[in-house]
Enzyme design. Structure first.
Site, PDB file in Angstrom:
ATOM      1  N   ASP A 119      -1.040   5.117  -1.181  1.00 48.37           N
ATOM      2  CA  ASP A 119       0.304   5.330  -1.729  1.00 48.37           C
ATOM      3  C   ASP A 119       0.235   5.570  -3.232  1.00 48.37           C
ATOM      4  O   ASP A 119       1.153   5.231  -3.969  1.00 48.37           O
ATOM      5  CB  ASP A 119       1.195   4.117  -1.428  1.00 48.37           C
ATOM      6  N   GLU A 120      -0.827   6.206  -3.662  1.00 52.48           N
ATOM      7  CA  GLU A 120      -1.120   6.392  -5.080  1.00 52.48           C
ATOM      8  C   GLU A 120      -1.082   7.890  -5.426  1.00 52.48           C
ATOM      9  O   GLU A 120      -1.775   8.687  -4.788  1.00 52.48           O
ATOM     10  CB  GLU A 120      -2.519   5.837  -5.345  1.00 52.48           C
TER      11      GLU A 120
END
Length: 224
Positions: A119-120
């Site tokens: 989720d980066e």
């Protein structure tokens, strides 16, 4: 056979040469287009359509070399594991794709927008100092807009944002800027605001260019 030769004889040598060469070239052109599409696909994350890490890094470095007003922005989705655990991985995928679409719309076509993993996300773009706070505040608002799933359910989402500029950090090095932006992000984690890095953020101890001690970071060199 005679009729074929007679038909070909109606055309001059130049026409015949072009025709002879064009047939294999056409085949190569089709092959080249297919190859280009396959190579382009390897540069893109299949879920979000964003640049993969290597492709993002190459484009981001070019932008930093060309632009005096470039900035690196790091984005982490807040409490993403909770979304996956509570609503399922399909919902998590929808959230990631929605975040990616918002980042792309916010950054514009000339920016480098990449998914670094999980989720980066990272963005390198033109970000004039006079408008940086307003633009980053706009990004935070966009990232805090609820996501509607395919089944009609609504998911409240949020993301933490950190940004670093060569002027503030004193370097155009992408790794250093990402480290500073990542440290700034964690200074403002869950605060609902973007944090602009200072020179002090660039000196925060790091592992593989990421803030040491952040979740998933280990001393032997693996970074989440």
């Amino acid at each position: 056979m005679d009729s074929v030769l007679h038909a070909l004889g109606r055309f001059g040598p130049r026409t015949l040469l072009i025709t002879t060469v064009a047939v294999p070239l056409t085949g190569w052109a089709i092959h080249a287009v297919a190859l280009h599409k396959r190579l382009a696909a390897t540069r893109r994350d299949p879920l979000t359509g964003l640049l993969r890490r290597d492709a993002y890094t190459a484009r981001a470095r070019r932008l930093l070399a060309r632009r005096d007003d470039a900035a690196v922005v790091m984005v982490d989705v807040d409490r993403f594991k909770e979304i996956n655990d509570r609503l399922g991985h399909a919902a998590g995928d929808t959230v990631l794709a929605s975040i990616a679409a918002r980042l792309t719309a916010w950054a514009g076509p000339r920016a480098a927008v990449g998914r670094l993993g999980g989720d980066e996300f990272a963005v390198t773009l033109q970000l004039p100092a006079d408008y940086s706070e307003q633009r980053l505040a706009q990004l935070v608002r966009m990232l805090h807009t609820p996501v509607v799933l395919d089944d009609g359910r609504t998911v409240d989402v949020a993301a933490s944002v950190g940004a670093a500029t060569p002027t503030a950090v004193g370097s155009r090095d992408l790794s250093l800027l990402q480290r500073a932006a990542d440290a700034a992000l964690y200074d403002g984690k869950h605060s609902g605001r973007a944090v602009l890095a200072t020179a002090a953020h660039a000196s925060v101890p790091s592992v593989n260019g990421r803030r040491a001690g952040r979740p998933g970071t280990a001393v032997w060199g693996r970074a989440a």
